[in-house]
Design a protein around this motif. Structure first.
Motif, short mmCIF file in Angstrom:
data_model
loop_
_atom_site.label_atom_id
_atom_site.label_comp_id
_atom_site.label_asym_id
_atom_site.label_seq_id
_atom_site.Cartn_x
_atom_site.Cartn_y
_atom_site.Cartn_z
N PHE A 3 17.09 -8.91 -49.26
CA PHE A 3 16.12 -8.82 -48.17
C PHE A 3 14.89 -9.66 -48.48
O PHE A 3 14.35 -10.34 -47.61
CB PHE A 3 15.74 -7.37 -47.91
N ALA A 4 14.47 -9.64 -49.73
CA ALA A 4 13.31 -10.45 -50.13
C ALA A 4 13.63 -11.93 -49.96
O ALA A 4 12.78 -12.71 -49.54
CB ALA A 4 12.94 -10.15 -51.57
N HIS A 5 14.85 -12.32 -50.28
CA HIS A 5 15.26 -13.71 -50.12
C HIS A 5 15.24 -14.10 -48.64
O HIS A 5 14.80 -15.19 -48.28
CB HIS A 5 16.67 -13.90 -50.69
N LEU A 6 15.71 -13.21 -47.78
CA LEU A 6 15.68 -13.49 -46.34
C LEU A 6 14.25 -13.71 -45.86
O LEU A 6 13.97 -14.63 -45.10
CB LEU A 6 16.30 -12.34 -45.56
N LYS A 7 13.35 -12.88 -46.33
CA LYS A 7 11.96 -12.99 -45.88
C LYS A 7 11.28 -14.23 -46.42
O LYS A 7 10.59 -14.94 -45.71
CB LYS A 7 11.17 -11.75 -46.29
N ARG A 8 11.50 -14.51 -47.71
CA ARG A 8 10.76 -15.60 -48.33
C ARG A 8 11.40 -16.97 -48.10
O ARG A 8 10.75 -17.89 -47.64
CB ARG A 8 10.64 -15.35 -49.83
N ILE A 9 12.68 -17.10 -48.39
CA ILE A 9 13.34 -18.40 -48.33
C ILE A 9 13.71 -18.78 -46.90
O ILE A 9 13.51 -19.91 -46.46
CB ILE A 9 14.59 -18.42 -49.23
N LEU A 10 14.28 -17.86 -46.15
CA LEU A 10 14.72 -18.16 -44.79
C LEU A 10 13.63 -17.94 -43.74
O LEU A 10 13.87 -18.05 -42.55
CB LEU A 10 15.97 -17.34 -44.45
N ASN A 11 12.44 -17.58 -44.20
CA ASN A 11 11.26 -17.45 -43.33
C ASN A 11 11.47 -16.43 -42.21
O ASN A 11 11.18 -16.69 -41.05
CB ASN A 11 10.86 -18.81 -42.76
N LEU A 12 11.95 -15.25 -42.57
CA LEU A 12 12.10 -14.18 -41.59
C LEU A 12 10.95 -13.18 -41.71
O LEU A 12 11.15 -11.98 -41.80
CB LEU A 12 13.43 -13.45 -41.80
N THR A 13 9.75 -13.69 -41.71
CA THR A 13 8.59 -12.80 -41.80
C THR A 13 8.36 -12.08 -40.48
O THR A 13 7.87 -10.97 -40.46
CB THR A 13 7.33 -13.58 -42.20
N ARG A 14 8.73 -12.74 -39.38
CA ARG A 14 8.60 -12.12 -38.06
C ARG A 14 9.90 -12.31 -37.30
O ARG A 14 10.56 -13.34 -37.41
CB ARG A 14 7.49 -12.77 -37.25
N LEU A 15 10.23 -11.33 -36.52
CA LEU A 15 11.42 -11.43 -35.70
C LEU A 15 11.10 -12.20 -34.43
O LEU A 15 10.05 -12.02 -33.83
CB LEU A 15 11.95 -10.04 -35.35
N ARG A 16 11.99 -13.08 -34.05
CA ARG A 16 11.78 -13.89 -32.86
C ARG A 16 12.40 -13.27 -31.61
O ARG A 16 11.98 -13.56 -30.50
CB ARG A 16 12.34 -15.28 -33.10
N LEU A 17 13.41 -12.43 -31.80
CA LEU A 17 14.06 -11.78 -30.68
C LEU A 17 13.46 -10.39 -30.49
O LEU A 17 13.05 -9.74 -31.44
CB LEU A 17 15.56 -11.68 -30.92
N ARG A 18 13.42 -9.92 -29.27
CA ARG A 18 12.76 -8.66 -28.99
C ARG A 18 13.74 -7.50 -28.91
O ARG A 18 14.90 -7.68 -28.56
CB ARG A 18 12.01 -8.76 -27.67
N GLY A 19 13.24 -6.34 -29.23
CA GLY A 19 14.02 -5.11 -29.10
C GLY A 19 14.95 -4.88 -30.28
O GLY A 19 15.14 -5.73 -31.14
N PRO A 20 15.52 -3.68 -30.34
CA PRO A 20 16.42 -3.33 -31.45
C PRO A 20 17.67 -4.20 -31.49
O PRO A 20 18.11 -4.59 -32.56
CB PRO A 20 16.80 -1.87 -31.17
N ASN A 21 18.22 -4.53 -30.33
CA ASN A 21 19.40 -5.38 -30.31
C ASN A 21 19.08 -6.80 -30.76
O ASN A 21 19.89 -7.43 -31.45
CB ASN A 21 20.04 -5.41 -28.92
N GLY A 22 17.93 -7.29 -30.40
CA GLY A 22 17.51 -8.62 -30.84
C GLY A 22 17.31 -8.66 -32.34
O GLY A 22 17.71 -9.62 -33.00
N ALA A 23 16.69 -7.62 -32.89
CA ALA A 23 16.49 -7.56 -34.33
C ALA A 23 17.82 -7.47 -35.06
O ALA A 23 18.04 -8.14 -36.08
CB ALA A 23 15.62 -6.35 -34.68
#
Length: 53
Positions: A3-23
């Motif tokens: 999860f840390a790799h996703l946030k740091r390397i793949l730049n997933l600090t914010r979700l771009r899609l809205r709602g639970p299904n988008g996340a």
């Protein structure tokens, strides 16, 4: 660590899609990309040779 790799390397600090299904969709795509990177590292490298006749 994954999860840390996703946030740091793949730049997933914010979700771009809205709602639970988008996340859910966004994290699914990120996990697929991460697994493809792992598979690419496991693949043996092939040596390309040039045939001159």
């Amino acid at each position: 660590m994954l999860f840390a790799h996703l946030k740091r390397i793949l730049n997933l600090t914010r979700l771009r899609l809205r709602g639970p299904n988008g996340a859910k969709d966004e994290f699914l795509l990120a996990a697929i990309a991460q697994n493809l990177r792992k598979l690419a590292k496991l693949r043996p490298k092939t040596v390309q040779t040039e045939d001159t006749a």
